[in-house]
Scaffold this motif. Structure first.
Motif, short mmCIF file in Angstrom:
data_model
loop_
_atom_site.label_atom_id
_atom_site.label_comp_id
_atom_site.label_asym_id
_atom_site.label_seq_id
_atom_site.Cartn_x
_atom_site.Cartn_y
_atom_site.Cartn_z
N ALA A 1 7.68 -34.59 -33.90
CA ALA A 1 7.97 -33.36 -33.15
C ALA A 1 6.96 -33.18 -32.02
O ALA A 1 7.33 -32.76 -30.90
N TRP B 1 8.04 -35.44 -29.10
CA TRP B 1 9.15 -34.94 -28.29
C TRP B 1 8.74 -33.71 -27.50
O TRP B 1 9.26 -33.48 -26.38
N ALA B 2 7.82 -32.90 -28.04
CA ALA B 2 7.34 -31.73 -27.27
C ALA B 2 6.61 -32.18 -26.02
O ALA B 2 6.80 -31.63 -24.92
N LYS C 1 6.98 -35.03 -24.50
CA LYS C 1 7.93 -35.67 -23.59
C LYS C 1 8.71 -34.64 -22.78
O LYS C 1 9.06 -34.89 -21.62
N GLU C 2 8.97 -33.48 -23.39
CA GLU C 2 9.68 -32.42 -22.68
C GLU C 2 8.73 -31.53 -21.88
O GLU C 2 9.17 -30.59 -21.22
N HIS D 1 6.38 -29.53 -23.12
CA HIS D 1 6.10 -28.24 -23.78
C HIS D 1 4.62 -28.16 -24.16
O HIS D 1 4.04 -29.14 -24.65
N VAL E 1 4.88 -26.94 -29.67
CA VAL E 1 6.07 -27.51 -30.30
C VAL E 1 7.01 -26.38 -30.67
O VAL E 1 6.60 -25.40 -31.32
N THR E 2 8.27 -26.50 -30.27
CA THR E 2 9.28 -25.50 -30.59
C THR E 2 10.22 -26.00 -31.68
O THR E 2 10.16 -27.17 -32.08
N ASP F 1 12.14 -28.95 -30.62
CA ASP F 1 11.43 -30.22 -30.70
C ASP F 1 11.49 -30.79 -32.11
O ASP F 1 11.63 -32.01 -32.29
N ALA G 1 14.88 -32.12 -32.54
CA ALA G 1 15.00 -33.39 -31.82
C ALA G 1 14.39 -34.52 -32.63
O ALA G 1 14.95 -35.63 -32.68
#
Length: 807
Positions: free
Chosen positions: A513, A516-517, A519-520, A522, A525-526, A529, A532
């Motif tokens: 997570a 991916w956070a 990578k986006e 952010h 972490v949401t 994420d 994802a």
């Protein structure tokens, strides 16, 4: 018939977690977790085992992979070790009485290195001082004086011998082989003519005098030899006095330093005696050849005086903790290495190396059970150490009768707490087949895989996330992301009232997570994420599931998702591929006909059924016999199979589906194909819980959603499985929107009613079922079968028309 009473509420399909209840915005506000979550039983066992000092109270730490047992063990052991006194240093030294049996010495922690260093300096100083002492003027004068005294005595003896020979009429002359005696006449040697001119009597007298003189000469040689030996002894005594004088100061310093260590003091005394007796090894090598220019003269080998420090401890470092990741025999016990010289392999006590047990002596040794059992000799060696309390370093070749080392090092006494980490199965196997195991590992620390959910556990999960984020530099998690991780913790535990303690899975989810956070872009972490991370991990692993679902959609795997069919039902199965499990629907069909063979399980007949599956089929046959074999014999043959399966089927979770297919065929009532069913059944008709309920529901949902959700489709599960529900968010949303349904049943009757839309039926006072029910129609069909079999028996001339049941 209403089905609403069987519907599972949306709130029970997946745990509901309100992020606002946490009281924080992100995990950066939290203190990192320092304690262990939900392993109170294991912590208590570890604490007891680590503090228990009696023999045999070693620990076996049991639990599935990923529960954090290794991490907890290391944390607790290191904490205990820090407060414990450091154990002794150990070294091997030469055994001057028998060099093939090196002796071991124990010194207080930290003194082993200083003893080794001081011994090296002690010997190096002697290699410098002893030659200097032998080159001193005082020594050379004493040696010359001794030489002169001996030479004077030798000259006196020779003078006496010369005088005696002259009195006897003889003199000495030099010959190629030394000195000889010759008769004299007028002070000169007699010629041959003079010898021949002597009378016989004179010649006899000359011979007698020669014999007397030869005897004196022999005595002279004896006295000379005695003088040489005396000179040698005096020279040796002088040399030893010189060496002893040189040794006096350094040896006394060493002796006083280690006088409180009896074994070390005794060794130093033996070193002193050996140096005095072999002092020539400290002198320059005297050879027949001149030294080669540019090359230093060869120095005598002083290996026997070296100290081989095999175990060294920091005096302020506490007890040792050794985690042996590769427990081979030599890594555990130690080894004797060899060196090559001019094509010849040789060894000595300086080549002895300590293993993990010696390094952990006085402390703690952590070993993986599977790794130790896989390695030859390791388990037996570890047992021997615990039983005897000593380490005996041997060459493994000797176990096969090959004597290759030539050394028998003295065993080293050990006191070590062994912590073996492994799966529960290994523990039970060792208990059953290893007679010494229960005596050597008396403490078992069992790690659980789940813990009951509470606000405290939710908070600890959040603090665990905070700890991992700080340790690995991950972005912190928002409250909604923490809630999603906790929701996955329920999923990992397969319960919506318990959290998983397999933190390796949770940690991987947190790391992914975080990836991916970032990578986006952010900063925190949401929940998206975390979703994802879950989605991408599933996508990486579900290729086989994708193929199967495609084949179901295309019709290659024939699974009906709409309509009604007699004797056909959608069962649910789970495939486990490594760390990924997925569910899929499977068509189950049944055909019933007149006969006496009962339920024929085609899978079992084809040897494609496991024992548990066969038991489930036999159980449902027992249920049917009890349900319908009342007023007439139970005369039925039924064939039952899983369609399009070509590998072994195991488990009894399809028993309810199989029973529904048989009843549908008997009653000639169609089954709703938009429903799938899973569940085990007992002989009383109660639906029992099964495993993999989430994967099974999601597998059928995937098949339905690919072909298009109609709003009628759903899954029937045992009511006792509702506590295990932790479904994917898309499944929950489909149920919430009315496009999919999850039903829960407690009995076979409830499942049959859902599948057929007709009441199952209850037995009346007269023992009959109503004819408009499923059981009534089935009972009527069975009665017709029994009548047909009875009539056939009479036609064949069987007495009283009795039914003969084949074995």
């Amino acid at each position: 018939m209403t089905t609403d009473k069987f519907k599972v509420p949306v709130s029970m399909l997946s745990p509901l977690i309100d992020p606002s209840q946490f009281g924080f915005e992100d995990t950066g506000e939290l203190e990192p977790l320092t304690e262990i979550i939900g392993q109170e039983r294991a912590v208590e066992a570890l604490d007891f085992g680590l503090h228990m000092k009696s023999p045999g109270f070693n620990l076996y730490v049991s639990g599935p992979a990923g529960t954090g047992k290794g991490t907890l063990v290391r944390q607790m052991v290191k904490r205990m070790a820090q407060g414990a006194p450091p154990p002794s240093d150990w070294c091997y030294v030469n055994n001057f009485q028998d060099p093939s049996r090196p002796a071991c010495l124990s010194l207080p922690a930290g003194q082993g290195a200083s003893f080794k260093r001081e011994m090296a300096a002690f010997i190096e100083g002697l290699r410098r001082d002893i030659p200097q002492a032998f080159e001193s003027k005082k020594y050379l004068d004493a040696k010359a004086k001794l030489h002169d005294e001996i030479e004077t005595k030798k000259k006196a003896l020779f003078r006496d011998l010369t005088e005696m020979s002259q009195k006897q009429g003889f003199g000495f002359e030099e010959t190629p082989v030394g000195f000889g005696i010759v008769p004299l006449k007028a002070g000169h040697s007699m010629t041959d003519e003079e010898m021949e001119a002597m009378t016989e009597q004179e010649q006899q007298e000359l011979t007698d005098r020669r014999k007397i003189l030869e005897g004196e000469i022999r005595e002279f040689h004896v006295r000379i030899h005695t003088l040489d030996k005396e000179a040698e002894d005096q020279q040796r005594h002088l040399d030893r006095q010189v060496v002893t004088k040189v040794l006096e100061g350094p040896y006394e310093t060493m002796r006083r330093t280690y006088q409180d260590l009896a074994a070390v003091a005794a060794y130093l005394e033996r070193v002193q005696q050996d140096i005095v007796h072999h002092y020539k090894d400290f002198l320059p090598h005297e050879g027949p050849h001149l030294p080669i220019p540019g090359l230093e003269p060869r120095r005598p080998d002083m290996t026997r005086y070296l100290v081989n420090l095999i175990v060294e401890h920091d005096p302020m470092g506490g007890a040792p903790v050794v985690d042996e990741s590769h427990p081979t025999y030599t890594n555990l016990i130690g080894k004797i290495e060899r060196r090559a010289h001019m094509g010849v392999m040789y060894t000595d006590f300086t080549e002895i190396r300590a293993g993990a047990v010696l390094l952990a002596n006085g402390g703690y040794l952590i070993v993986n059970a599977l790794d130790a059992l896989r390695q030859p000799f390791s388990w037996d060696a570890l047992k021997r150490v615990i039983k005897t309390g000593e380490v005996k370093i041997e060459d493994p070749g000797e176990f096969y009768g090959f004597s290759t080392a030539g050394l028998r090092p003295e065993p080293v006494p050990v006191n070590v707490k062994v912590i073996m980490v492994g799966p529960p199965m290994i523990y039970h196997l060792l208990q059953a087949y290893e007679e010494d195991f229960s005596k050597l590992f008396k403490v078992k620390a069992d790690f659980d895989t789940e813990v009951a959910r509470s606000e405290r556990q939710d908070r600890q999960y959040a603090r665990f996330i905070a700890k991992l984020c700080r340790e690995e530099g991950l972005p912190h998690f928002g409250a909604d992301a923490v809630a999603e991780v906790i929701r996955q913790g329920f999923r990992f535990a397969d319960r919506h009232d318990r959290l998983s303690l397999r933190f390796s899975l949770v940690s991987d989810l947190i790391r992914e997570a975080g990836y991916w956070a970032r990578k986006e872009g952010h900063s925190f972490v949401t929940r998206a994420d975390v979703d994802a991370a879950i989605t991408h991990k599933r996508h990486r692993s579900n290729l086989a599931e994708h193929w199967i679902q495609d084949e179901i959609k295309e019709g290659t795997l024939m699974v009906a998702l709409d309509g009604e069919v007699v004797g056909q039902v959608n069962g649910l199965s789970v495939h486990q591929l490594g760390d990924y499990a997925f569910g899929r629907p499977t068509r189950i069909t049944a055909r019933t006909y007149v006969g006496t063979k009962g339920v024929i399980d085609i899978q079992r007949e084809a040897e494609l059924a496991g024992n548990i599956h066969s038991k489930g089929v036999m159980t449902l046959a027992g249920y049917m016999a009890g349900k319908f074999a009342g007023l007439h014999p139970f005369a039925m043959s039924a064939s039952l199979t899983f369609e399009q399966t070509y590998s072994e089927i195991e488990g009894d979770s399809a028993a309810v589906a199989e029973l529904a297919a048989i009843l549908s065929s008997l009653a000639d009532l169609p089954i709703r194909q938009w429903l799938a069913v899973t569940g085990s059944v007992n002989q009383l008709g109660e639906v029992q819980p099964i495993g993999g309920v989430n994967e099974k529901i999601e597998g059928f949902f995937e098949s339905c959603s690919r072909k298009g959700l109609t709003g009628k489709q759903g899954v029937i599960i045992p009511a006792r499985n509702t506590k295990h529900l932790a479904l994917r968010r898309d499944v929950v949303e489909a149920v919430e929107s009315g496009h999919f349904t999850v039903y829960a049943v407690n009995t076979v009757e409830e499942a049959v009613e859902l599948l057929t839309g007709i009441q199952a039926g209850e037995r009346a006072i007269d023992g009959e079922y109503p004819l408009d029910t499923v059981f009534g129609r089935a009972a009527q069909r069975l009665a017709d079968m029994a009548q047909a079999v009875a009539e056939w028996g009479e036609a064949e001339g069987r007495p009283d028309g009795h039914i003969i049941t084949e074995p």
